[in-house]
Design a protein around this motif. Structure first.
Motif, PDB file in Angstrom:
ATOM      1  N   PHE A 180     -51.587  17.967  17.729  1.00  0.00           N
ATOM      2  CA  PHE A 180     -50.981  16.876  16.972  1.00  0.00           C
ATOM      3  C   PHE A 180     -49.560  16.644  17.454  1.00  0.00           C
ATOM      4  CE2 PHE A 180     -53.680  18.645  13.273  1.00  0.00           C
ATOM      5  CZ  PHE A 180     -54.796  17.928  13.663  1.00  0.00           C
ATOM      6  N   GLY A 181     -49.114  15.416  17.291  1.00  0.00           N
ATOM      7  CA  GLY A 181     -47.733  15.106  17.616  1.00  0.00           C
ATOM      8  C   GLY A 181     -46.793  15.782  16.632  1.00  0.00           C
ATOM      9  N   SER A 182     -45.520  15.818  16.977  1.00  0.00           N
ATOM     10  CA  SER A 182     -44.566  16.480  16.091  1.00  0.00           C
ATOM     11  C   SER A 182     -43.418  15.563  15.683  1.00  0.00           C
ATOM     12  CB  SER A 182     -44.024  17.752  16.750  1.00  0.00           C
ATOM     13  OG  SER A 182     -43.454  17.444  18.001  1.00  0.00           O
ATOM     14  N   SER A 183     -43.633  14.250  15.802  1.00  0.00           N
ATOM     15  CA  SER A 183     -42.555  13.337  15.417  1.00  0.00           C
ATOM     16  C   SER A 183     -42.471  13.141  13.902  1.00  0.00           C
ATOM     17  CB  SER A 183     -42.721  11.983  16.116  1.00  0.00           C
ATOM     18  OG  SER A 183     -43.923  11.357  15.709  1.00  0.00           O
ATOM     19  N   HIS A 184     -43.509  13.568  13.174  1.00  0.00           N
ATOM     20  CA  HIS A 184     -43.487  13.462  11.710  1.00  0.00           C
ATOM     21  C   HIS A 184     -43.478  14.861  11.093  1.00  0.00           C
ATOM     22  CE1 HIS A 184     -44.238   9.171  11.815  1.00  0.00           C
ATOM     23  NE2 HIS A 184     -45.309   9.362  12.563  1.00  0.00           N
ATOM     24  N   ASP A 185     -42.824  14.971   9.964  1.00  0.00           N
ATOM     25  CA  ASP A 185     -42.770  16.216   9.207  1.00  0.00           C
ATOM     26  C   ASP A 185     -44.176  16.594   8.736  1.00  0.00           C
ATOM     27  OD1 ASP A 185     -41.212  18.253   7.548  1.00  0.00           O
ATOM     28  OD2 ASP A 185     -42.349  17.168   6.004  1.00  0.00           O
ATOM     29  N   ARG A 206     -45.162  18.265   6.198  1.00  0.00           N
ATOM     30  CA  ARG A 206     -45.365  18.080   4.746  1.00  0.00           C
ATOM     31  C   ARG A 206     -45.682  16.621   4.437  1.00  0.00           C
ATOM     32  NH1 ARG A 206     -47.367  20.983   0.872  1.00  0.00           N
ATOM     33  NH2 ARG A 206     -47.038  19.931  -1.092  1.00  0.00           N
ATOM     34  N   LEU A 207     -44.927  15.721   5.022  1.00  0.00           N
ATOM     35  CA  LEU A 207     -45.158  14.293   4.806  1.00  0.00           C
ATOM     36  C   LEU A 207     -46.544  13.889   5.314  1.00  0.00           C
ATOM     37  CD1 LEU A 207     -44.087  11.561   3.878  1.00  0.00           C
ATOM     38  CD2 LEU A 207     -43.001  11.304   6.102  1.00  0.00           C
ATOM     39  N   LEU A 208     -46.932  14.405   6.462  1.00  0.00           N
ATOM     40  CA  LEU A 208     -48.272  14.133   6.991  1.00  0.00           C
ATOM     41  C   LEU A 208     -49.348  14.667   6.047  1.00  0.00           C
ATOM     42  CD1 LEU A 208     -47.769  14.894  10.784  1.00  0.00           C
ATOM     43  CD2 LEU A 208     -48.350  12.672   9.782  1.00  0.00           C
ATOM     44  N   ALA A 209     -49.148  15.869   5.519  1.00  0.00           N
ATOM     45  CA  ALA A 209     -50.120  16.463   4.595  1.00  0.00           C
ATOM     46  C   ALA A 209     -50.251  15.622   3.333  1.00  0.00           C
ATOM     47  CB  ALA A 209     -49.710  17.889   4.248  1.00  0.00           C
ATOM     48  N   MET A 269     -56.119   9.775  10.615  1.00  0.00           N
ATOM     49  CA  MET A 269     -56.067  10.750  11.708  1.00  0.00           C
ATOM     50  C   MET A 269     -55.078  10.320  12.785  1.00  0.00           C
ATOM     51  SD  MET A 269     -57.946  13.456  11.172  1.00  0.00           S
ATOM     52  CE  MET A 269     -58.044  14.145  12.822  1.00  0.00           C
ATOM     53  N   ASN A 270     -54.976   9.020  13.022  1.00  0.00           N
ATOM     54  CA  ASN A 270     -54.035   8.502  14.043  1.00  0.00           C
ATOM     55  C   ASN A 270     -52.604   8.921  13.762  1.00  0.00           C
ATOM     56  OD1 ASN A 270     -55.974   7.334  15.676  1.00  0.00           O
ATOM     57  ND2 ASN A 270     -55.819   5.332  14.688  1.00  0.00           N
ATOM     58  N   LEU A 271     -52.252   9.065  12.496  1.00  0.00           N
ATOM     59  CA  LEU A 271     -50.893   9.486  12.151  1.00  0.00           C
ATOM     60  C   LEU A 271     -50.550  10.851  12.747  1.00  0.00           C
ATOM     61  CD1 LEU A 271     -50.721   8.591   8.342  1.00  0.00           C
ATOM     62  CD2 LEU A 271     -49.455   7.486  10.192  1.00  0.00           C
ATOM     63  N   LEU A 272     -51.562  11.675  12.911  1.00  0.00           N
ATOM     64  CA  LEU A 272     -51.335  13.037  13.378  1.00  0.00           C
ATOM     65  C   LEU A 272     -50.959  13.114  14.858  1.00  0.00           C
ATOM     66  CD1 LEU A 272     -54.352  14.736  11.580  1.00  0.00           C
ATOM     67  CD2 LEU A 272     -51.925  14.876  10.928  1.00  0.00           C
ATOM     68  N   TYR A 273     -51.247  12.072  15.599  1.00  0.00           N
ATOM     69  CA  TYR A 273     -51.033  12.126  17.041  1.00  0.00           C
ATOM     70  C   TYR A 273     -49.698  11.563  17.496  1.00  0.00           C
ATOM     71  CZ  TYR A 273     -55.969  13.058  16.585  1.00  0.00           C
ATOM     72  OH  TYR A 273     -57.163  13.598  16.196  1.00  0.00           O
ATOM     73  N   THR A 274     -48.908  11.056  16.568  1.00  0.00           N
ATOM     74  CA  THR A 274     -47.612  10.474  16.953  1.00  0.00           C
ATOM     75  C   THR A 274     -46.497  11.480  16.788  1.00  0.00           C
ATOM     76  OG1 THR A 274     -47.269   9.578  14.731  1.00  0.00           O
ATOM     77  CG2 THR A 274     -48.328   8.154  16.363  1.00  0.00           C
TER      78      THR A 274
END
Length: 189
Positions: free
Chosen positions: A143-148, A150-153, A184-189
């Motif tokens: 997964f990408g790491s540009s988003h926190d 916790r926020l992704l969860a 799921m797309n959110l996880l890759y950014t």
């Protein structure tokens, strides 16, 4: 000397869970419970307390059943992506009864503090569980790491809750799968 119980408490609790799940809390009467559970009214009160106390026990039992099922299903996943996809698949393929916590949240949480606390606790556990998967996926590069994390969860969990609500309607599974894919797309950014 007291009488021995003539019923299996766990089995009886599961019968009550199914009834509350099918009818909701408000529509389920003590008479309905006594009939479905196959026990006497006095046994219901002596063993489980009143309707509200029984419902709280049902919620606790349901939480454990769901947790055990999730852990069993997720443990089959070989990647973090597969683990999150499994969560979406379970939500999309759930039966018409939906999730007892979602049902309880919409029916009772705004006017029953104890139910609200149980629902919030369950939702928080779910978010923590999802966050741990996301953290592992970010750490191993899935997964990408540009988003926190916790926020992704929180976002993934909200999508799962929405899917659980929609799955109780006649909405097509294609739509639910598109929602899952977008999440799921959110996880890759």
């Amino acid at each position: 000397m007291g009488r021995n119980k003539e019923f299996d408490e766990k089995e009886t609790l599961e019968k009550a869970m199914l009834l509350f799940w099918e009818q909701g809390y408000e529509k389920t009467s003590i008479n309905d419970l006594v009939e479905k559970m196959g026990i006497h009214r006095k046994s219901l009160y002596d063993t489980f307390g009143g309707k509200h106390e029984l419902f709280l026990k049902v919620i606790e039992n349901y939480n454990q059943v769901v947790k055990d099922k999730l852990i069993a299903e997720i443990s089959k996943a070989t990647t973090c992506k597969e683990a999150i996809n499994t969560l979406f698949k379970l939500a999309i393929d759930s039966d018409f009864l939906g999730c007892l916590f979602v049902n309880s949240a919409t029916e009772l949480a705004n006017r029953d503090k104890e139910i609200d606390e149980k629902v919030k606790e369950s939702f928080s556990q779910s978010e923590n569980f999802i966050e741990e998967i996301i953290k592992r996926g970010q750490k191993n590069g899935e997964f990408g790491s540009s988003h926190d994390s916790r926020l992704l969860a929180e976002s993934i969990h909200s999508s799962l809750l929405g899917i659980r609500v929609l799955s109780r309607t006649s909405v097509e599974k294609d739509k639910l799968n598109r929602i899952a894919a977008m999440s799921m797309n959110l996880l890759y950014t």
